[in-house]
Scaffold this motif. Structure first.
Motif, PDB file in Angstrom:
ATOM      1  N   LEU A   2       2.957  11.983  -3.470  1.00 23.93           N
ATOM      2  CA  LEU A   2       3.565  11.290  -2.338  1.00 23.93           C
ATOM      3  C   LEU A   2       2.749  10.048  -2.012  1.00 23.93           C
ATOM      4  CD1 LEU A   2       4.112  14.420  -0.026  1.00 23.93           C
ATOM      5  CD2 LEU A   2       5.658  13.494  -1.768  1.00 23.93           C
ATOM      6  N   PHE A   3       3.449   8.919  -1.881  1.00 27.64           N
ATOM      7  CA  PHE A   3       2.780   7.685  -1.459  1.00 27.64           C
ATOM      8  C   PHE A   3       3.284   7.340  -0.065  1.00 27.64           C
ATOM      9  CE2 PHE A   3       2.675   2.984  -1.188  1.00 27.64           C
ATOM     10  CZ  PHE A   3       1.292   2.868  -1.109  1.00 27.64           C
ATOM     11  N   THR A   4       2.354   7.209   0.897  1.00 29.89           N
ATOM     12  CA  THR A   4       2.782   7.017   2.290  1.00 29.89           C
ATOM     13  C   THR A   4       2.637   5.569   2.785  1.00 29.89           C
ATOM     14  OG1 THR A   4       0.675   8.064   2.912  1.00 29.89           O
ATOM     15  CG2 THR A   4       2.634   9.408   3.107  1.00 29.89           C
ATOM     16  N   GLY A   5       2.863   4.603   1.889  1.00 28.07           N
ATOM     17  CA  GLY A   5       3.060   3.231   2.337  1.00 28.07           C
ATOM     18  C   GLY A   5       1.883   2.279   2.238  1.00 28.07           C
ATOM     19  N   ASP A   6       2.219   0.974   2.311  1.00 25.84           N
ATOM     20  CA  ASP A   6       1.287  -0.155   2.189  1.00 25.84           C
ATOM     21  C   ASP A   6       0.729  -0.276   0.769  1.00 25.84           C
ATOM     22  OD1 ASP A   6       1.789  -0.706   4.802  1.00 25.84           O
ATOM     23  OD2 ASP A   6      -0.273  -0.486   5.516  1.00 25.84           O
ATOM     24  N   TYR A  14       8.158   3.603   3.129  1.00 28.70           N
ATOM     25  CA  TYR A  14       7.700   2.259   3.480  1.00 28.70           C
ATOM     26  C   TYR A  14       6.589   2.308   4.525  1.00 28.70           C
ATOM     27  CZ  TYR A  14      11.538  -0.378   1.284  1.00 28.70           C
ATOM     28  OH  TYR A  14      12.393  -0.965   0.405  1.00 28.70           O
ATOM     29  N   GLY A  15       5.600   1.400   4.379  1.00 27.67           N
ATOM     30  CA  GLY A  15       4.618   1.146   5.425  1.00 27.67           C
ATOM     31  C   GLY A  15       4.870  -0.226   6.015  1.00 27.67           C
ATOM     32  N   ASN A  16       4.154  -0.592   7.062  1.00 27.85           N
ATOM     33  CA  ASN A  16       4.405  -1.883   7.724  1.00 27.85           C
ATOM     34  C   ASN A  16       4.119  -3.072   6.801  1.00 27.85           C
ATOM     35  OD1 ASN A  16       1.737  -0.830   8.181  1.00 27.85           O
ATOM     36  ND2 ASN A  16       1.310  -2.549   9.520  1.00 27.85           N
ATOM     37  N   HIS A  17       3.113  -2.952   5.931  1.00 30.04           N
ATOM     38  CA  HIS A  17       2.829  -4.067   5.018  1.00 30.04           C
ATOM     39  C   HIS A  17       3.878  -4.195   3.915  1.00 30.04           C
ATOM     40  CE1 HIS A  17      -1.288  -5.547   6.151  1.00 30.04           C
ATOM     41  NE2 HIS A  17      -1.172  -4.482   6.925  1.00 30.04           N
ATOM     42  N   ASP A  18       4.613  -3.123   3.631  1.00 31.39           N
ATOM     43  CA  ASP A  18       5.662  -3.193   2.603  1.00 31.39           C
ATOM     44  C   ASP A  18       6.869  -3.966   3.124  1.00 31.39           C
ATOM     45  OD1 ASP A  18       4.175  -1.492   0.867  1.00 31.39           O
ATOM     46  OD2 ASP A  18       4.824   0.224   2.054  1.00 31.39           O
ATOM     47  N   HIS A  19       7.226  -3.727   4.387  1.00 30.13           N
ATOM     48  CA  HIS A  19       8.355  -4.457   4.985  1.00 30.13           C
ATOM     49  C   HIS A  19       7.936  -5.876   5.362  1.00 30.13           C
ATOM     50  CE1 HIS A  19      11.499  -1.561   5.163  1.00 30.13           C
ATOM     51  NE2 HIS A  19      10.922  -0.739   6.018  1.00 30.13           N
ATOM     52  N   GLY A  20       6.660  -6.032   5.733  1.00 30.78           N
ATOM     53  CA  GLY A  20       6.176  -7.342   6.200  1.00 30.78           C
ATOM     54  C   GLY A  20       6.218  -8.365   5.077  1.00 30.78           C
ATOM     55  N   GLY A  21       6.297  -9.630   5.453  1.00 33.56           N
ATOM     56  CA  GLY A  21       6.283 -10.724   4.458  1.00 33.56           C
ATOM     57  C   GLY A  21       7.398 -10.596   3.436  1.00 33.56           C
ATOM     58  N   ILE A  73       8.862  -4.521  -3.067  1.00 28.17           N
ATOM     59  CA  ILE A  73       8.123  -3.260  -3.186  1.00 28.17           C
ATOM     60  C   ILE A  73       9.050  -2.164  -3.715  1.00 28.17           C
ATOM     61  CG2 ILE A  73       6.754  -1.503  -1.936  1.00 28.17           C
ATOM     62  CD1 ILE A  73       5.327  -4.174  -1.980  1.00 28.17           C
ATOM     63  N   ARG A  74      10.306  -2.181  -3.233  1.00 29.77           N
ATOM     64  CA  ARG A  74      11.251  -1.167  -3.706  1.00 29.77           C
ATOM     65  C   ARG A  74      11.452  -1.282  -5.222  1.00 29.77           C
ATOM     66  NH1 ARG A  74      16.438  -1.574  -0.700  1.00 29.77           N
ATOM     67  NH2 ARG A  74      16.774  -3.208  -2.227  1.00 29.77           N
ATOM     68  N   ASP A  75      11.595  -2.503  -5.716  1.00 32.94           N
ATOM     69  CA  ASP A  75      11.777  -2.705  -7.159  1.00 32.94           C
ATOM     70  C   ASP A  75      10.589  -2.145  -7.943  1.00 32.94           C
ATOM     71  OD1 ASP A  75      14.137  -3.891  -6.691  1.00 32.94           O
ATOM     72  OD2 ASP A  75      13.464  -5.962  -7.066  1.00 32.94           O
ATOM     73  N   VAL A  76       9.384  -2.452  -7.467  1.00 33.89           N
ATOM     74  CA  VAL A  76       8.172  -1.968  -8.160  1.00 33.89           C
ATOM     75  C   VAL A  76       8.154  -0.440  -8.190  1.00 33.89           C
ATOM     76  CG1 VAL A  76       5.652  -1.736  -7.939  1.00 33.89           C
ATOM     77  CG2 VAL A  76       6.725  -3.982  -7.664  1.00 33.89           C
ATOM     78  N   MET A  77       8.447   0.169  -7.046  1.00 31.19           N
ATOM     79  CA  MET A  77       8.365   1.626  -6.960  1.00 31.19           C
ATOM     80  C   MET A  77       9.459   2.295  -7.801  1.00 31.19           C
ATOM     81  SD  MET A  77       5.631   2.073  -5.374  1.00 31.19           S
ATOM     82  CE  MET A  77       5.345   3.693  -4.669  1.00 31.19           C
ATOM     83  N   VAL A  78      10.657   1.725  -7.774  1.00 27.81           N
ATOM     84  CA  VAL A  78      11.758   2.292  -8.582  1.00 27.81           C
ATOM     85  C   VAL A  78      11.368   2.240 -10.060  1.00 27.81           C
ATOM     86  CG1 VAL A  78      14.118   1.854  -9.414  1.00 27.81           C
ATOM     87  CG2 VAL A  78      13.644   1.842  -6.961  1.00 27.81           C
ATOM     88  N   ASP A 109       9.540   2.931   8.100  1.00 29.56           N
ATOM     89  CA  ASP A 109       8.342   2.513   8.830  1.00 29.56           C
ATOM     90  C   ASP A 109       8.624   2.347  10.327  1.00 29.56           C
ATOM     91  OD1 ASP A 109       5.580   1.471   8.951  1.00 29.56           O
ATOM     92  OD2 ASP A 109       6.637  -0.305   9.672  1.00 29.56           O
ATOM     93  N   ILE A 110       7.685   2.816  11.137  1.00 32.15           N
ATOM     94  CA  ILE A 110       7.866   2.811  12.597  1.00 32.15           C
ATOM     95  C   ILE A 110       7.804   1.383  13.161  1.00 32.15           C
ATOM     96  CG2 ILE A 110       6.893   3.655  14.799  1.00 32.15           C
ATOM     97  CD1 ILE A 110       7.993   5.897  12.934  1.00 32.15           C
ATOM     98  N   MET A 111       6.897   0.563  12.657  1.00 32.17           N
ATOM     99  CA  MET A 111       6.675  -0.759  13.252  1.00 32.17           C
ATOM    100  C   MET A 111       7.698  -1.797  12.817  1.00 32.17           C
ATOM    101  SD  MET A 111       2.526  -0.843  12.949  1.00 32.17           S
ATOM    102  CE  MET A 111       2.259  -2.428  13.722  1.00 32.17           C
ATOM    103  N   LEU A 112       8.022  -1.829  11.521  1.00 31.21           N
ATOM    104  CA  LEU A 112       8.881  -2.903  11.017  1.00 31.21           C
ATOM    105  C   LEU A 112      10.176  -2.413  10.360  1.00 31.21           C
ATOM    106  CD1 LEU A 112       6.146  -5.270   9.497  1.00 31.21           C
ATOM    107  CD2 LEU A 112       7.209  -5.413  11.739  1.00 31.21           C
ATOM    108  N   GLY A 113      10.379  -1.113  10.350  1.00 32.28           N
ATOM    109  CA  GLY A 113      11.609  -0.572   9.770  1.00 32.28           C
ATOM    110  C   GLY A 113      12.549  -0.080  10.855  1.00 32.28           C
TER     111      GLY A 113
END
Ligand SMILES: [Fe+2]
Length: 285
Positions: free
Chosen positions: A92-96, A127-134, A140-145, A173-177
């Motif tokens: 499990l990867f929990t983001g960023d 997703y983490g906040n840095h994944d949605h950010g910028g 990030i989704r493409d890389v993970m897929v 993500d709570i902050m940016l999702g």
């Protein structure tokens, strides 16, 4: 003993030199040594709802790699080798994943390395906040897929073993999702052991009232720098209540917060080694 002026000056200079020496060492240690001192945090999760088929099932969680910010692909490659040595059943990867998606070059080697991670029952991420950010959401989704990871964005899946299963859920993500726990758990089997991934740990204060048994989070970086007798120097928003380790909350809800792998903002770690976690499920049935 009388201290002469000369002795006093000598002692003051010696103390200053020692202090500078300690600080210089402290700086080098926090900047160049501790960020590379990877630790493995191990927990047993014993629960009456864990089916016997999953006794000793190994869940590996890693978080907050922040690739690109003083964390290079060579570091990631070493991490992947170390995680594979654990022979986990589930990863499990929990983001960023990367620190700044808008400036990172996303070399193909990033995917080649992540692809090498092996888990018998699959690899999942949130997703983490840095994944949605910028504008990182799609990148990030493409890389993970392409790396063989399955996204859980306000949804759940069943991890099956023979006729038994447990629920694995992930919120956005709570902050940016757009996190939605109700939707995430919709139609999940009521009696099933439920493991939830959420990037930011502090929402556990609310989520503990939902039918979730375990929440796995990151985001805090364990504060990155801990000061003796003082504690965490800085913790980010949504990681102020829960910073690292195990927190048993109400209704049998258990929160585990990872200190994560990389760093952000400042490339230091002090008394806060990088870590990934290995959870071994224990059935009491
Ligand atoms: Fe992070």
């Amino acid at each position: 003993m009388k201290i002469t002026r000369r002795t006093f000056i000598k002692r003051t200079l010696a103390s200053a030199a020692a202090l500078i020496g300690i600080n210089a060492f402290g700086y080098s240690y926090a900047r160049y040594m501790e960020p590379n001192m990877l630790a493995v945090r191990r927990h047993d999760i014993e629960h009456g709802k864990i089916p016997q088929h999953f006794h000793n099932f190994k869940v590996l969680q890693f978080s907050d790699t922040h690739v690109g910010f003083h964390y290079e692909l060579d570091d990631l490659e070493r991490l992947v080798e170390k995680m594979n040595q654990e022979e986990p059943d589930l990863i499990l990867f929990t983001g960023d994943l990367v620190d700044e998606p808008h400036t990172y070059s996303f070399p193909p080697r990033l995917i080649q390395i992540l692809k090498r991670l092996e888990a018998k029952q699959g690899k999942y991420w949130i997703y983490g906040n840095h994944d949605h950010g910028g504008y990182g959401t799609e990148k990030i989704r493409d890389v993970m897929v392409q790396s063989g990871f399955q996204l859980l964005q306000n949804e759940h899946t069943l991890i099956e073993n023979g006729s038994a299963s447990f629920t694995l859920a992930g919120v956005d993500d709570i902050m940016l999702g757009k996190p939605d726990l109700e939707r995430t758990l919709e139609n999940a089997p009521k009696e099933s052991f439920t493991l939830l991934m959420v990037h930011e740990p502090d929402v556990a204060l609310e989520y503990q009232h939902y039918p979730v048994d375990v929440q796995l989070s990151g985001h805090s970086h364990g504060g990155q720098v801990q000061v003796p007798f003082f504690g965490y120097l800085v913790t980010p928003p949504f990681a102020e209540h829960f910073v690292e380790g195990h927190y048993p909350l109400v209704n049998g809800f258990n929160l585990y917060v990872s200190r994560g792998i990389g760093t952000t903002r400042l490339p230091y770690r002090f008394m806060c080694r990088p870590e990934f976690s290995v959870f071994q499920l224990k059935s009491t049935l």
